[in-house]
Design an enzyme around this catalytic site. Structure first.
Site, PDB file in Angstrom:
ATOM      1  N   HIS A  11     -21.104 -56.983  22.241  1.00 12.69           N
ATOM      2  CA  HIS A  11     -19.751 -56.435  22.245  1.00 12.69           C
ATOM      3  C   HIS A  11     -19.652 -55.107  21.480  1.00 12.69           C
ATOM      4  CE1 HIS A  11     -15.722 -56.587  23.405  1.00 12.69           C
ATOM      5  NE2 HIS A  11     -15.349 -57.776  22.944  1.00 12.69           N
TER       6      HIS A  11
ATOM      7  N   ASP B 269     -17.942 -53.448  26.547  1.00  8.01           N
ATOM      8  CA  ASP B 269     -16.582 -53.961  26.462  1.00  8.01           C
ATOM      9  C   ASP B 269     -16.407 -55.148  27.398  1.00  8.01           C
ATOM     10  OD1 ASP B 269     -15.899 -51.972  24.650  1.00  8.01           O
ATOM     11  OD2 ASP B 269     -15.296 -50.578  26.235  1.00  8.01           O
TER      12      ASP B 269
END
Length: 433
Positions: A404, A408
């Site tokens: 992450h 995204d």
């Protein structure tokens, strides 16, 4: 009599040390040339150390789990003949006496100091016949006697609860093979369990070494440094399974049988073409993302020794059938412990699958320093609503994790949705963009 010192050989380019994962001999054993004496591991590849001469083991250097520098003495052998120093021992200097082993007697240590550390029997000389057999090849073996077997055979025996001392070996010097284990199982010779119920207060200490330790270290790094986001999507693979069955029924004898993995690999290649940031390695210390043009897909494979990740290089340049053949080749090499360092390194994105035990949902751990891993769950027939009625469909979940820090959630979802569309309409996999 002479003495021969075996040093840890160069087990791979750029490798400075290796972990000792198994001794196949003990002090006092008589060994023959080419007999496997020990096994070391580096970068998930296990390398066996054979004996270059006949002789008797007089010293073993290192404990299981110890990391040993390349070139360090690991075994001493007593051999017949005058001998001479091996060329590989000291290429530019005369051979020097090694320090005596801690458990040597004073007289033996004095002998060691008065002659070269490593000598080799002349070609025309042979070790005199031993007064006792080199290894006991009959079962059961005596208490404390270690049977001769490869790491893979030992792991399989441990997993099955089999004491290898009870298994007869048909290999060289009584070495126990997978076929010997198969014969042992076929005779129904598994260790019987106790019929009586009684409390068990034992505590077994298991040292984490070899492949298990490397897996532990890598998983700890991945979970401590990578903030995972896991995205799960269900895929209707009914049409894909029909196509796969049809292609397998028409395949040539020289072609590998198609599983779902080659289709997934080709779908990933097409999806990565749209989102190249998914095919990358993240150097989080330098804050640099290395985005690769070549799609090198790691295939997480379970072996008797633990999880390894052989790599299908340049999947973007392979056909469906070529992907299937390479997966089979790598899977066999991984399971037999013959995979090379080259085959076990260089992945840029990974697939993990538990096959028929794939479960409904998993949370795969990213293969650091990659940024994505695609998890395949098992195929199940479920009733699905088509607008007028419930009909049976073959459904499979993809459970995929992403780094992450660089991927995204939206990009992860777009990537999986692209793969989903290709797998649900498999003819699109073969259409050139």
């Amino acid at each position: 009599m002479g003495e021969y010192v075996i040093k840890l050989p160069d087990v791979g380019e750029g490798v400075a040390e290796a972990e000792l994962v198994e001794w196949n001999v003990k002090v006092g054993d008589l060994v023959r040339e080419d007999m496997v004496l020990a096994a070391v591991m580096t970068d998930k590849a296990t390398v066996e150390i054979p004996s270059p001469v006949d002789g008797e083991i007089i010293w073993l250097g290192g404990e299981i789990g110890e990391v040993i520098p390349i070139g360090s003495p690991i075994i001493r052998l007593k051999i017949d003949g005058e001998g001479h120093a091996p060329a590989a021992a000291e290429p530019s200097k005369p051979a020097k006496a090694e320090a005596p082993a801690p458990d040597e007697k004073p007289a033996e240590a004095a002998k060691t100091e008065s002659k070269p550390a490593a000598v080799v029997a002349k070609p025309q000389e042979a070790v005199k016949p031993a007064a006792k057999p080199v290894f006991n090849t009959s079962a059961p073996r005596s208490e404390g006697e270690k049977p001769l077997a490869s790491p893979a055979v030992r792991q399989r025996a441990r997993d099955s609860g089999v004491d290898l001392r009870q298994v007869s070996g048909t290999g060289p010097a009584g070495r126990i093979t997978h076929e010997d284990l198969d014969a042992f199982f076929a005779r129904g010779s598994q260790k019987p369990g106790s019929a009586a119920l009684s409390p068990d207060n034992s505590v077994k200490e298991i040292k984490v070494v070899g492949l298990r330790r490397k897996i532990a270290e890598k998983m700890a790094i991945a979970k401590s440094r990578i903030p995972h986001i896991t995205y799960v999507e269900e895929i209707d693979v009914t049409s894909l399974e029909e196509l796969r069955a049809a292609l397998n029924s028409k395949k040539r004898p020289d072609q590998a049988k198609l599983t779902i993995l080659p289709f997934l690999m080709r779908a990933m290649v097409k999806a990565i073409a749209d989102q190249p940031q998914l095919n990358a390695l993240y150097d989080d210390e330098a804050n640099i993302i290395h985005q690769h043009g070549g799609v090198h897909i790691g295939i997480a494979a379970q072996t008797p020794g633990g999880l390894v990740v052989p790599v299908v290089k340049h999947a973007e340049a392979r056909t469906l059938w070529d992907c299937a053949a390479e997966v089979n080749l790598l899977a066999d090499a991984a399971k037999t412990g013959t995979a090379t360092r080259e085959q076990l390194s260089g992945s840029t994105i990974t697939i993990t699958s538990l096959g028929s035990m794939g479960g409904v949902v998993t949370t795969p751990v990213i293969n650091h320093p990659e940024v994505a891993i695609i998890g395949v769950n098992k195929i199940m027939i479920r009733p699905m609503w088509d607008g007028t009625a419930f009909i049976p469909r073959k459904m499979m979940n993809l459970s995929s994790s992403f780094d992450h820090r660089v991927i995204d959630g939206w990009d992860a979802a777009v990537f999986i949705q692209r793969i989903k569309a290709l797998l649900e309409t498999p003819a699109m996999i073969f259409v050139e963009d």
